[in-house]
Design a protein around this motif. Structure first.
Motif, PDB file in Angstrom:
ATOM      1  N   ILE A 212       0.821  -1.205   0.000  1.00 33.35           N
ATOM      2  CA  ILE A 212       0.000   0.000   0.000  1.00 33.35           C
ATOM      3  C   ILE A 212       0.860   1.261   0.000  1.00 33.35           C
ATOM      4  N   ASP A 213       0.267   2.339  -0.465  1.00 28.18           N
ATOM      5  CA  ASP A 213       0.913   3.639  -0.395  1.00 28.18           C
ATOM      6  C   ASP A 213       0.694   4.183   1.014  1.00 28.18           C
ATOM      7  N   PRO A 214       1.787   4.354   1.789  1.00 28.80           N
ATOM      8  CA  PRO A 214       1.602   4.769   3.179  1.00 28.80           C
ATOM      9  C   PRO A 214       1.268   6.264   3.345  1.00 28.80           C
ATOM     10  N   ASN A 215       1.357   7.017   2.250  1.00 25.41           N
ATOM     11  CA  ASN A 215       1.094   8.456   2.366  1.00 25.41           C
ATOM     12  C   ASN A 215      -0.343   8.720   2.803  1.00 25.41           C
ATOM     13  N   GLY A 216      -0.485   9.535   3.824  1.00 29.23           N
ATOM     14  CA  GLY A 216      -1.818   9.911   4.275  1.00 29.23           C
ATOM     15  C   GLY A 216      -2.512   8.840   5.110  1.00 29.23           C
ATOM     16  N   VAL A 217      -1.819   7.726   5.384  1.00 28.51           N
ATOM     17  CA  VAL A 217      -2.432   6.668   6.182  1.00 28.51           C
ATOM     18  C   VAL A 217      -2.130   6.895   7.668  1.00 28.51           C
ATOM     19  N   THR A 218      -3.160   6.794   8.501  1.00 29.36           N
ATOM     20  CA  THR A 218      -2.942   6.875   9.942  1.00 29.36           C
ATOM     21  C   THR A 218      -2.634   5.475  10.446  1.00 29.36           C
ATOM     22  N   TYR A 219      -1.550   5.339  11.191  1.00 29.32           N
ATOM     23  CA  TYR A 219      -1.202   4.038  11.755  1.00 29.32           C
ATOM     24  C   TYR A 219      -1.593   3.971  13.219  1.00 29.32           C
ATOM     25  N   VAL A 220      -2.017   2.822  13.641  1.00 26.09           N
ATOM     26  CA  VAL A 220      -2.461   2.629  15.026  1.00 26.09           C
ATOM     27  C   VAL A 220      -1.912   1.307  15.551  1.00 26.09           C
ATOM     28  N   ILE A 221      -2.094   1.097  16.846  1.00 29.97           N
ATOM     29  CA  ILE A 221      -1.786  -0.208  17.409  1.00 29.97           C
ATOM     30  C   ILE A 221      -2.828  -1.193  16.860  1.00 29.97           C
ATOM     31  N   ASN A 222      -2.402  -2.367  16.467  1.00 26.96           N
ATOM     32  CA  ASN A 222      -3.334  -3.376  15.948  1.00 26.96           C
ATOM     33  C   ASN A 222      -4.454  -3.614  16.970  1.00 26.96           C
ATOM     34  N   PRO A 223      -5.719  -3.456  16.563  1.00 29.33           N
ATOM     35  CA  PRO A 223      -6.825  -3.513  17.538  1.00 29.33           C
ATOM     36  C   PRO A 223      -6.806  -4.766  18.431  1.00 29.33           C
ATOM     37  N   TYR A 224      -6.506  -5.930  17.886  1.00 26.33           N
ATOM     38  CA  TYR A 224      -6.508  -7.155  18.705  1.00 26.33           C
ATOM     39  C   TYR A 224      -5.358  -7.168  19.710  1.00 26.33           C
ATOM     40  N   ASP A 225      -4.288  -6.424  19.410  1.00 30.42           N
ATOM     41  CA  ASP A 225      -3.144  -6.383  20.328  1.00 30.42           C
ATOM     42  C   ASP A 225      -3.481  -5.643  21.616  1.00 30.42           C
ATOM     43  N   GLU A 226      -4.487  -4.767  21.550  1.00 23.08           N
ATOM     44  CA  GLU A 226      -4.888  -4.065  22.775  1.00 23.08           C
ATOM     45  C   GLU A 226      -5.461  -5.051  23.789  1.00 23.08           C
ATOM     46  N   PHE A 227      -6.166  -6.061  23.295  1.00 29.07           N
ATOM     47  CA  PHE A 227      -6.693  -7.090  24.215  1.00 29.07           C
ATOM     48  C   PHE A 227      -5.537  -7.912  24.791  1.00 29.07           C
ATOM     49  N   ALA A 228      -4.510  -8.120  23.968  1.00 32.14           N
ATOM     50  CA  ALA A 228      -3.334  -8.873  24.419  1.00 32.14           C
ATOM     51  C   ALA A 228      -2.618  -8.109  25.530  1.00 32.14           C
ATOM     52  N   ILE A 229      -2.452  -6.810  25.347  1.00 29.05           N
ATOM     53  CA  ILE A 229      -1.780  -5.981  26.361  1.00 29.05           C
ATOM     54  C   ILE A 229      -2.580  -6.001  27.662  1.00 29.05           C
ATOM     55  N   GLU A 230      -3.884  -5.785  27.542  1.00 32.85           N
ATOM     56  CA  GLU A 230      -4.741  -5.760  28.735  1.00 32.85           C
ATOM     57  C   GLU A 230      -4.624  -7.077  29.511  1.00 32.85           C
ATOM     58  N   GLU A 231      -4.637  -8.184  28.790  1.00 31.00           N
ATOM     59  CA  GLU A 231      -4.581  -9.488  29.458  1.00 31.00           C
ATOM     60  C   GLU A 231      -3.230  -9.677  30.154  1.00 31.00           C
ATOM     61  N   ALA A 232      -2.165  -9.224  29.492  1.00 30.72           N
ATOM     62  CA  ALA A 232      -0.833  -9.325  30.108  1.00 30.72           C
ATOM     63  C   ALA A 232      -0.797  -8.529  31.411  1.00 30.72           C
ATOM     64  N   LEU A 233      -1.389  -7.339  31.376  1.00 27.73           N
ATOM     65  CA  LEU A 233      -1.397  -6.497  32.573  1.00 27.73           C
ATOM     66  C   LEU A 233      -2.224  -7.144  33.685  1.00 27.73           C
ATOM     67  N   LYS A 234      -3.353  -7.734  33.310  1.00 28.86           N
ATOM     68  CA  LYS A 234      -4.213  -8.385  34.303  1.00 28.86           C
ATOM     69  C   LYS A 234      -3.496  -9.580  34.951  1.00 28.86           C
ATOM     70  N   VAL A 235      -2.818 -10.363  34.119  1.00 28.02           N
ATOM     71  CA  VAL A 235      -2.099 -11.529  34.659  1.00 28.02           C
ATOM     72  C   VAL A 235      -1.002 -11.064  35.599  1.00 28.02           C
ATOM     73  N   LYS A 236      -0.292 -10.026  35.184  1.00 21.13           N
ATOM     74  CA  LYS A 236       0.778  -9.502  36.041  1.00 21.13           C
ATOM     75  C   LYS A 236       0.203  -8.993  37.373  1.00 21.13           C
ATOM     76  N   GLU A 237      -0.916  -8.290  37.312  1.00 15.82           N
ATOM     77  CA  GLU A 237      -1.538  -7.766  38.536  1.00 15.82           C
ATOM     78  C   GLU A 237      -1.927  -8.896  39.486  1.00 15.82           C
ATOM     79  N   LYS A 238      -2.328 -10.005  38.893  1.00 17.71           N
ATOM     80  CA  LYS A 238      -2.784 -11.128  39.713  1.00 17.71           C
ATOM     81  C   LYS A 238      -1.627 -12.004  40.203  1.00 17.71           C
ATOM     82  N   LEU A 239      -0.726 -12.305  39.293  1.00 20.20           N
ATOM     83  CA  LEU A 239       0.305 -13.295  39.628  1.00 20.20           C
ATOM     84  C   LEU A 239       1.692 -12.693  39.822  1.00 20.20           C
ATOM     85  N   GLY A 240       1.814 -11.402  39.552  1.00 21.05           N
ATOM     86  CA  GLY A 240       3.126 -10.764  39.657  1.00 21.05           C
ATOM     87  C   GLY A 240       3.973 -11.036  38.435  1.00 21.05           C
ATOM     88  N   GLY A 241       5.157 -10.439  38.395  1.00 20.63           N
ATOM     89  CA  GLY A 241       6.046 -10.665  37.269  1.00 20.63           C
ATOM     90  C   GLY A 241       6.384  -9.378  36.549  1.00 20.63           C
TER      91      GLY A 241
END
Lengths: 248, 322
Positions: free
Chosen positions: A26-55
């Protein structure tokens, strides 16, 4: 426990795709880039696991300089450390998985999260491949997760229902929408993220097994018929579906 | 030159998936094209109608059987499939791009050092070389790709490749007992959404959007779907609002679908939604707003109130379908 989250930097889903001058991407000109939407769920889950189990949590991204924006967002949400495997070139899923697996091993992470797919190439396979390379277990398309000691109980979405899967650490989990509600980054988190170090590394090399020959636009749809403006158009619609389209 | 082709036949609760017939048919036509042979592999406990795979051009099916393999286990299915693929010197392996296919195919690819192309919608040949087309950016664009490794794995988007009219040829079924499946992961429960067809597999989908105004009005969507034997879908807006489960969401962060008929009720057609359903064979849109982008992809449109049109449509279909 060391928890890794792999995230990717992708065009926003509202982006119109314009094919670039090479005819293969694709032509990247004028395209807004974001964090991959499904990766936000991955980050949240990692944070939740850490909050619960430490690490400790680490975000790993394979991509170019611009991916740092997405890494900063992950850090602002609360991820502890960051690694950018810097590579501006096209890599197929296997080559991406090889680079991620090498870094996960290097980090000694025994639990890995990523989105179930990135919304650019839509392959939905990097998680499973990374797990295979590492010799880890893997549950993909996960909508519910419980970890107790070494044991994992994960629900994955399948056609017409869910499979509840039991497996063990070390493992790669790929996140589906519905797994959790990703948190917003706090102002404090955003400020802290700015100061955090992003470690830049050269990713391991791996040969692509795919070659993109061309990118093209799908054939445009012919403008359809507007049959009417109220219920009186219904018999004609049903006739067309039956006799012209032959789909009912 | 590639000439030994293997189709993976997927079963759930002992029933062969429809999309596996499509994989079988494609494997046998590939074999014809490349002057090779096509066989099939399946894993499970008791599987109904296995010889019927022969109706789609496959002569021989190898069935790996064990009670513990009735449900999917990524580790066990991977080991068996990779071993069969390698030891019998197959060059090409074809899966349907289903929940199981998407999970298993990449694992087998790593294990067998095969290149893999997911979710293919077209096969072309260039001097005996296979060039496949697959959607990217949820179908906003397509790429032509070739696999450069010797072994190749493809997954097929369901509903795109016709299985064709079944013949009366039965396949030879070879059963191989698996002594110890060695499951590193196992399904401990299967939660079925009772009586519900999934959008990813359905031949007809009736989807509702914000134009339905309230979650209880989806009864109308379900009623229309019931008359048509269709699955119900939803736009992202109503899923995010909590009116419908995410499993019904059609679009870029939901499911990409290709049914023969897609009926969009009160859906305006955001770019992400259009990306997920535009490859449907026929699209019907019912929406009040004549400028809604959904009408740009619809084959048949009614610019009108869903609360007026849909009940009439349900009645008319009941008459026609008797």
């Amino acid at each position: 426990m060391k928890i890794a989250v792999c995230v990717s930097h992708v065009p926003d889903t509202a982006t119109k795709i314009v094919i670039g001058p090479d005819g293969k991407s694709i032509d990247p000109n004028g395209v807004t880039y974001v964090i991959n939407p499904y990766d936000e769920f991955a980050i949240e889950e990692a944070l939740k696991v850490k909050e619960k189990l430490g690490g400790e949590t680490v975000v790993i991204t394979l991509g170019g300089e611009a991916s740092k924006e997405t890494i900063r967002k992950s850090l602002a949400m609360g991820i502890d450390n960051a690694v950018l495997l810097k590579d501006e070139n096209f890599r197929d899923s296997f080559s991406v998985a090889s680079a991620l697996a090498a870094e996960i091993k290097n980090q000694n992470a025994e639990l890995v999260f990523m989105g179930k797919q990135s919304v650019d190439y839509d392959n939905s396979i990097v998680g499973q491949m990374t797990a295979e390379i590492l010799g880890y277990n893997c549950v993909s398309v996960v909508v519910d997760l419980k970890i107790e000691g070494n044991k994992i109980i994960a629900e994955r979405e399948i056609e017409g229902g869910k499979e509840v899967i039991e497996t063990t650490l070390p493992a790669v989990i790929t996140a589906q929408k519905g797994l959790n509600e990703p948190r917003y980054a706090s102002l404090k988190g955003i400020m802290a993220a700015k100061k955090k170090n992003i470690e830049e590394k050269q990713p391991v090399a791996a040969n692509n097994k795919l070659e993109i020959l061309a990118m093209k636009k799908p054939a445009p749809k012919q403008p359809g018929k507007i049959i009417g403006t109220d219920a009186s158009a219904v018999p004609e619609l049903v006739r067309l579906l039956k006799e012209e389209a032959k789909v009912i | 030159m590639a000439n030994k082709i293997l189709a993976f036949i997927e079963q759930r609760s002992g029933q062969i998936k429809k999309s596996s017939f499509e994989a079988a048919k494609l494997a046998s036509s590939l074999a014809e094209k490349l002057n090779g042979i096509a066989e099939a592999i399946t894993i499970g406990n008791e599987i109904q109608d296995l010889p019927k795979i022969g109706n789609y051009g496959i002569q021989k099916v190898t069935h790996y059987i064990n009670k513990e393999l009735e449900n999917y286990s990524a580790s066990a299915y991977r080991n068996i499939t990779a071993k069969h693929f390698t030891e019998n010197n197959f060059d090409i392996l074809i899966f349907a791009n289903t929940a199981l296919g998407k999970d298993l195919a990449p694992r087998v690819a790593v294990k067998t050092e095969a290149g893999i192309a997911m979710d293919c919608v077209e096969f072309n040949y260039n001097n005996q070389e296979i060039v496949v087309t697959r959607p990217v950016y949820a179908g906003k664009s397509l790429i032509d790709i070739k696999i450069t490794s010797d072994k190749k794995i493809f997954t097929l988007r369901p509903n795109v490749f016709a299985a064709g009219t079944p013949s009366n040829n039965n396949a030879e079924v070879i059963q191989i007992n698996v002594d110890n499946p060695n499951l590193a992961d196992r399904v401990i429960e299967l939660k079925k959404a009772e009586g519900k067809l999934d959008v990813a597999e359905a031949d007809i989908i009736v989807s509702g959007g914000r134009g339905l105004k309230a979650p209880e009005n989806f009864k109308m969507v379900e009623d229309l779907a019931a008359v048509l034997g269709a699955a119900t879908g939803a736009s992202r807006a109503v899923v995010d609002a909590g009116w419908r489960p995410h499993s019904e969401q059609v679009g870029q962060t939901g499911k990409t679908v290709s049914p023969s008929l897609y009926i969009a009720l009160g859906i305006s057609g955001a770019i992400q939604h259009l990306a997920g359903m535009r490859s449907s064979k026929y699209i019907v849109a019912i929406n009040k707003d004549k400028d809604a982008p959904i009408f740009q992809v619809a084959d048949y449109g009614i610019v009108g109130d869903v609360f007026d049109v849909v009940p009439a449509l349900i009645e008319e279909l009941k008459k026609v379908k008797g």
